[in-house]
Design a protein around this motif. Structure first.
Motif, PDB file in Angstrom:
ATOM      1  N   ARG A 248     -11.044  10.483  21.405  1.00 28.05           N
ATOM      2  CA  ARG A 248     -11.284   9.222  22.098  1.00 28.05           C
ATOM      3  C   ARG A 248     -11.422   8.071  21.085  1.00 28.05           C
ATOM      4  NH1 ARG A 248     -13.278   7.757  27.190  1.00 28.05           N
ATOM      5  NH2 ARG A 248     -12.265   9.705  27.842  1.00 28.05           N
ATOM      6  N   LEU A 249     -12.053   8.356  19.976  1.00 27.91           N
ATOM      7  CA  LEU A 249     -12.219   7.341  18.939  1.00 27.91           C
ATOM      8  C   LEU A 249     -10.874   6.949  18.334  1.00 27.91           C
ATOM      9  CD1 LEU A 249     -14.129   5.625  17.222  1.00 27.91           C
ATOM     10  CD2 LEU A 249     -14.506   7.609  15.751  1.00 27.91           C
ATOM     11  N   ILE A 250     -10.039   7.928  18.077  1.00 29.00           N
ATOM     12  CA  ILE A 250      -8.703   7.638  17.540  1.00 29.00           C
ATOM     13  C   ILE A 250      -7.889   6.820  18.533  1.00 29.00           C
ATOM     14  CG2 ILE A 250      -6.501   8.707  16.870  1.00 29.00           C
ATOM     15  CD1 ILE A 250      -8.185  11.010  15.668  1.00 29.00           C
ATOM     16  N   ASN A 251      -8.012   7.130  19.805  1.00 24.87           N
ATOM     17  CA  ASN A 251      -7.308   6.350  20.832  1.00 24.87           C
ATOM     18  C   ASN A 251      -7.774   4.896  20.841  1.00 24.87           C
ATOM     19  OD1 ASN A 251      -5.808   8.543  21.695  1.00 24.87           O
ATOM     20  ND2 ASN A 251      -7.262   9.125  23.299  1.00 24.87           N
ATOM     21  N   LYS A 252      -9.062   4.685  20.612  1.00 21.22           N
ATOM     22  CA  LYS A 252      -9.581   3.314  20.540  1.00 21.22           C
ATOM     23  C   LYS A 252      -8.991   2.578  19.345  1.00 21.22           C
ATOM     24  CE  LYS A 252     -12.754   3.029  23.903  1.00 21.22           C
ATOM     25  NZ  LYS A 252     -12.858   1.941  24.901  1.00 21.22           N
ATOM     26  N   VAL A 253      -8.961   3.250  18.205  1.00 23.05           N
ATOM     27  CA  VAL A 253      -8.437   2.631  16.984  1.00 23.05           C
ATOM     28  C   VAL A 253      -6.956   2.312  17.136  1.00 23.05           C
ATOM     29  CG1 VAL A 253      -8.001   2.999  14.521  1.00 23.05           C
ATOM     30  CG2 VAL A 253     -10.168   3.744  15.531  1.00 23.05           C
ATOM     31  N   GLU A 254      -6.268   3.154  17.897  1.00 24.79           N
ATOM     32  CA  GLU A 254      -4.818   2.974  18.060  1.00 24.79           C
ATOM     33  C   GLU A 254      -4.470   1.664  18.776  1.00 24.79           C
ATOM     34  OE1 GLU A 254      -1.287   6.195  18.303  1.00 24.79           O
ATOM     35  OE2 GLU A 254      -3.000   6.473  19.625  1.00 24.79           O
ATOM     36  N   LYS A 255      -5.423   1.091  19.472  1.00 15.99           N
ATOM     37  CA  LYS A 255      -5.173  -0.211  20.099  1.00 15.99           C
ATOM     38  C   LYS A 255      -5.075  -1.311  19.046  1.00 15.99           C
ATOM     39  CE  LYS A 255      -7.355   1.020  24.485  1.00 15.99           C
ATOM     40  NZ  LYS A 255      -8.464   0.732  25.452  1.00 15.99           N
ATOM     41  N   LEU A 256      -5.730  -1.090  17.908  1.00 13.60           N
ATOM     42  CA  LEU A 256      -5.631  -2.025  16.787  1.00 13.60           C
ATOM     43  C   LEU A 256      -4.498  -1.654  15.838  1.00 13.60           C
ATOM     44  CD1 LEU A 256      -9.403  -2.458  15.785  1.00 13.60           C
ATOM     45  CD2 LEU A 256      -8.030  -3.935  17.252  1.00 13.60           C
ATOM     46  N   VAL A 257      -4.216  -0.357  15.749  1.00 16.27           N
ATOM     47  CA  VAL A 257      -3.166   0.148  14.855  1.00 16.27           C
ATOM     48  C   VAL A 257      -2.204   0.979  15.695  1.00 16.27           C
ATOM     49  CG1 VAL A 257      -2.669   1.371  12.700  1.00 16.27           C
ATOM     50  CG2 VAL A 257      -4.903   0.274  13.026  1.00 16.27           C
ATOM     51  N   PRO A 258      -1.212   0.344  16.315  1.00 18.54           N
ATOM     52  CA  PRO A 258      -0.295   1.054  17.219  1.00 18.54           C
ATOM     53  C   PRO A 258       0.400   2.237  16.546  1.00 18.54           C
ATOM     54  CG  PRO A 258      -0.029  -1.322  17.423  1.00 18.54           C
ATOM     55  CD  PRO A 258      -0.927  -1.094  16.244  1.00 18.54           C
ATOM     56  N   ASN A 259       0.548   3.325  17.320  1.00 14.50           N
ATOM     57  CA  ASN A 259       1.263   4.534  16.885  1.00 14.50           C
ATOM     58  C   ASN A 259       0.581   5.254  15.718  1.00 14.50           C
ATOM     59  OD1 ASN A 259       3.391   4.089  18.795  1.00 14.50           O
ATOM     60  ND2 ASN A 259       4.229   2.541  17.402  1.00 14.50           N
ATOM     61  N   LEU A 260      -0.656   4.959  15.495  1.00  9.63           N
ATOM     62  CA  LEU A 260      -1.397   5.594  14.397  1.00  9.63           C
ATOM     63  C   LEU A 260      -1.359   7.115  14.500  1.00  9.63           C
ATOM     64  CD1 LEU A 260      -4.776   4.647  12.887  1.00  9.63           C
ATOM     65  CD2 LEU A 260      -4.708   6.764  14.183  1.00  9.63           C
TER      66      LEU A 260
END
Length: 470
Positions: free
Chosen positions: A372-384
């Motif tokens: 869930r945390l990685i999904n949140k970060v992915e909004k700032l860093v697309p396709n992370l």
């Protein structure tokens, strides 16, 4: 270590405060021993490498490195300031909210200007706040002890969003909301870390810890790793040495504990040597929150990531008290605020405050929380997530296992006004010749704080030793 050895001082724990304390004692000519349970020194200031990626375990940057700062002074006095390369990151911290993007720069004027551009109506108050905090001295800080940092902020600002933004680093770096933390602790954090921070050790934090350990040994000190203390030996209310896990007793004139106060007083000393009232107060004290961390390595550089050494904070709402309450009951459904530290464009760590939880709790939900945390970060860093080739999750329970800090606490005791300078948790204790140092003294937090305490505790022992020789 099979034979009995006599030392002037035995220090329990090779965290930064223990190492600094040991260096000053050994430099003065005292015969000093540091016992550390882990395989390398440093405590939270350690590093590790996996699959070609290098990470700092917990602490990733330093504050208080200006010429008269606590860290700079210790490095200079121990003659290792020229051997450690500190790289200043600029900006050191950026806070992203639904409406703003504000940054802390190495120059105070630039930081003030950036905040003023975002909040022009608070322009003069911003100038006053930052300059007042930088100029706060010891006596001024002590006066703030009984007020909250939230109270301090409201003396300057009317804008609720600005108050929340300035509160957020307090939650992230001290594990308390601004309404709970002492203004003393909040202002110290701003003065010594947010406004004099962003110093990254070239090669990682382990370099600093290893350098202090090597300096300690160069002064004649003895560092024993992968061994641990089971008991502090006391006779007629006087510390006389320690017993190790292999049952060896090592005698000493002084003992210094730089580890968890709960373990020091309840386990190493025991009820027979400590007053019941003090143990009762100790058992009622509140530790700081712990941390949930995810380390990621990628198969390519991700240009959108911040520059090396920068902290990027994500504040999803302006209700910091609500975010603090969410951290107290952290699970996959209340992952919201977080911080990204960029080690490079190819590897990062992500962290957020979290409660202790225990082994069973985190074994069950750690991967769900991490995803869930990685999904949140992915909004700032697309396709992370498509580029992740290394992932490591560290839970509060794992932090407890590594450091033995009470309930996996990240900052020692919570910086509540009622817990500052708690009687019995200063450097001198109720046991003769037993001293404390580090963030479990209730006197200082952060690397800058525990560095100061290590030096100061050593000086107290040195002074006491000289007085006894007269």
């Amino acid at each position: 270590m099979s034979n009995k050895s006599d030392y002037d001082v035995i220090i329990i724990g090779a965290g930064i405060s223990g190492l600094v304390c040991g260096c000053y004692l050994a430099k003065e000519g005292l015969k000093a021993l540091i016992v550390e349970k882990n395989a390398k020194p440093g405590g939270y200031c350690t590093s590790f490498s996996r699959k070609g990626f290098h990470f700092d375990t917990f602490v990733h940057s330093l504050g208080s490195c200006r010429k008269d700062g606590n860290v700079a002074r210790v490095l200079r006095e121990l003659d290792i300031d020229k051997k450690i390369i500190l790289q200043k990151v600029n900006p050191s911290d950026t806070i992203i909210t639904p409406d703003y993007r504000v940054s802390f720069y190495s120059g105070l004027n630039k930081t003030i200007c950036n905040f003023q551009q975002n909040f022009p109506k608070e322009s003069s108050n911003i100038e006053s706040f930052f300059r007042d905090v930088v100029n706060l001295q010891g006596a001024d800080l002590v006066k703030l002890k009984n007020n909250s940092f939230d109270y301090f902020l409201k003396k300057y600002f009317n804008d609720k969003k600005l108050q929340a933004i300035l509160s957020f680093p307090i939650l992230g770096n001290n594990g308390l909301s601004a309404s709970l933390i002492s203004a003393f602790s909040g202002c110290k954090l701003y003065k010594e870390f947010m406004l004099d921070g962003g110093y990254v050790v070239k090669g990682g934090m382990q370099v600093l810890s290893d350098m202090l350990a090597a300096r300690f040994e160069s002064f004649g000190g003895v560092l024993v790793l992968t061994n641990y203390v089971k008991k502090i030996n006391v006779n007629f209310n006087k510390a006389e040495g320690v017993t190790l896990n292999n049952k060896d007793f090592i005698s000493s004139r002084y003992v210094v504990s730089s580890i968890d106060a709960m373990k020091t007083f309840f386990k190493f000393l025991g009820k027979e040597h400590v007053q019941r009232n003090f143990l009762k107060r100790l058992s009622n004290m509140v530790p700081s929150l712990s941390m949930f961390m995810v380390y990621l390595g990628f198969n390519k550089d991700l240009p959108i990531l911040p520059q090396k050494g920068t902290n990027t904070w994500y504040l999803p709402s302006y209700d910091v008290n609500k975010l603090y309450k969410a951290a107290i009951s952290r699970n996959k459904n209340n992952v919201s605020e977080f911080m990204i530290h960029s080690f490079s464009k190819r590897n990062i760590s992500i962290f957020m405050n979290a409660h202790f939880g225990g082994k069973k709790y985190w074994d069950y939900c750690k991967n769900k929380v991490a995803d869930r945390l990685i999904n949140k970060v992915e909004k700032l860093v697309p396709n992370l997530s498509k580029h992740i080739i290394y992932k490591n999750v560290i839970t509060p329970y794992a932090l407890y296992r590594v450091t033995a800090n009470y309930r996996g606490a990240a900052y020692g005791w919570a910086g509540l006004p009622s817990q500052l300078a708690e009687p019995g948790l200063a450097q001198r204790t109720c046991i003769d010749n037993l001293y404390l140092t580090g963030h479990w003294t209730s006197l200082g937090q952060g690397v800058g704080g525990v560095t100061y305490l290590g030096r100061d505790t050593a000086n107290l022992i040195i002074k006491n030793t000289k007085n006894k020789k007269k």
